[in-house]
Design a protein around this motif. Sequence first.
Motif, short mmCIF file in Angstrom:
data_model
loop_
_atom_site.label_atom_id
_atom_site.label_comp_id
_atom_site.label_asym_id
_atom_site.label_seq_id
_atom_site.Cartn_x
_atom_site.Cartn_y
_atom_site.Cartn_z
N VAL A 20 32.82 -34.85 97.11
CA VAL A 20 31.73 -35.22 98.00
C VAL A 20 30.72 -36.03 97.20
O VAL A 20 30.55 -35.82 96.00
N MET A 21 30.05 -36.97 97.88
CA MET A 21 29.03 -37.78 97.23
C MET A 21 27.83 -37.92 98.16
O MET A 21 27.91 -37.63 99.35
N LEU A 22 26.73 -38.38 97.58
CA LEU A 22 25.52 -38.65 98.34
C LEU A 22 24.65 -39.62 97.57
O LEU A 22 24.92 -39.91 96.40
N VAL A 23 23.63 -40.09 98.24
CA VAL A 23 22.59 -40.88 97.58
C VAL A 23 21.33 -40.04 97.67
O VAL A 23 20.85 -39.75 98.76
N GLY A 24 20.81 -39.63 96.49
CA GLY A 24 19.64 -38.76 96.50
C GLY A 24 19.10 -38.52 95.12
O GLY A 24 19.53 -39.14 94.14
N ASP A 25 18.15 -37.61 95.04
CA ASP A 25 17.46 -37.30 93.78
C ASP A 25 18.21 -36.24 92.99
O ASP A 25 18.46 -35.14 93.48
N GLN A 26 18.55 -36.59 91.75
CA GLN A 26 19.23 -35.66 90.85
C GLN A 26 18.41 -34.38 90.67
O GLN A 26 18.96 -33.29 90.59
N SER A 27 17.09 -34.51 90.65
CA SER A 27 16.24 -33.34 90.44
C SER A 27 16.41 -32.30 91.55
O SER A 27 16.28 -31.11 91.30
N TYR A 28 16.73 -32.72 92.75
CA TYR A 28 16.96 -31.78 93.85
C TYR A 28 18.43 -31.38 93.94
O TYR A 28 18.78 -30.19 93.95
N TYR A 29 19.32 -32.35 94.02
CA TYR A 29 20.74 -32.07 94.27
C TYR A 29 21.47 -31.53 93.05
O TYR A 29 22.54 -30.94 93.18
N GLY A 30 20.91 -31.69 91.86
CA GLY A 30 21.51 -31.13 90.66
C GLY A 30 21.67 -29.63 90.73
O GLY A 30 22.62 -29.06 90.19
N ARG A 31 20.77 -28.95 91.42
CA ARG A 31 20.86 -27.48 91.53
C ARG A 31 22.09 -27.02 92.30
O ARG A 31 22.49 -25.86 92.21
N PHE A 32 22.72 -27.95 93.05
CA PHE A 32 23.94 -27.63 93.78
C PHE A 32 25.18 -28.12 93.04
O PHE A 32 26.29 -27.99 93.54
N GLY A 33 24.97 -28.69 91.85
CA GLY A 33 26.07 -29.15 91.03
C GLY A 33 26.34 -30.64 91.07
O GLY A 33 27.26 -31.13 90.42
N PHE A 34 25.56 -31.38 91.84
CA PHE A 34 25.76 -32.84 91.92
C PHE A 34 25.34 -33.50 90.62
O PHE A 34 24.32 -33.13 90.04
N GLN A 35 26.14 -34.48 90.20
CA GLN A 35 25.86 -35.25 88.99
C GLN A 35 26.01 -36.73 89.28
O GLN A 35 26.71 -37.12 90.21
N ARG A 36 25.37 -37.52 88.44
CA ARG A 36 25.44 -38.98 88.59
C ARG A 36 26.88 -39.46 88.48
O ARG A 36 27.63 -39.03 87.62
N LEU A 37 27.25 -40.35 89.39
CA LEU A 37 28.56 -40.98 89.36
C LEU A 37 28.40 -42.36 88.74
O LEU A 37 27.90 -43.28 89.38
N HIS A 38 28.82 -42.52 87.52
CA HIS A 38 28.62 -43.76 86.79
C HIS A 38 29.57 -44.87 87.20
O HIS A 38 29.27 -46.04 87.02
N ASN A 39 30.74 -44.52 87.73
CA ASN A 39 31.76 -45.52 88.05
C ASN A 39 31.97 -45.72 89.54
O ASN A 39 32.99 -46.24 89.96
#
Length: 169
Positions: A115-134
Motif C-alpha cells: 500500500v502507498m500514500l502521499v502524506g507526512d512521514q511524521s504521522y504515517y510513520g507510526r503505522f509503519g509507512f516509509q519513504r518510497l525512494h524508487n
Amino acid sequence: MYTLTAENDVDYWEVEALFDLCFAPGREALSSYRLRDGVEQVAELSLVARDEHGVVGGAIRYWPVQINGAAVLLLGPIAVHPTRAGEGLGGVLIRDSLEIAKASAQNGGPDWPRVMLVGDQSYYGRFGFQRLHNVIMPPPTNPERVLGLALKSGGWDDISGRVARLAQA
C-alpha cells in the motif's frame, strides 16, 4: 464509540462533504485524483466511521493503482471531522482498513501485498509507512511525501517506477 462500515452509495455525499470540509478547495485537482478517474474504489477497504447518533466522524478510501504492472493500493483520502480530531479515529481507520487489506486474499478477495500514500512521514510513520525512494507519483507530488508499507513480507521488493492509473474493464 464509533461503528466502522464499508462505504456504500448512501454514504457517498456525506463522505464527500467531509472531504470538502477537511481539505482545501480544489482537492480534486491533485495528481492522485487523476489516478482515480474512472476507477472504482476498493469497496471493502473504504470505510466510514459513524458515532452512536449515526453522524459521520471520519472516512477512508483506497484505490487500485499499478507500478510497472504490479498491483498497489493507494490509500487516500482519509479525513476526520474537525470536531472529532484528537480522538484517535484516524488511527482506527488506518489500522482497521490495513488489517482488512492484509486478510483480503485469505477471505477470497484480492491479494494486496503493498500500500502507498502521499502524506507526512511524521504521522504515517507510526503505522509503519516509509519513504518510497524508487516510486514516482505524477507531478507535482513532492517525492518526500510518497510513502509505502508492505502488507506482506517483501511486498515492495523490486517495485519501482511510475505510479499509473489502473485500467478497468
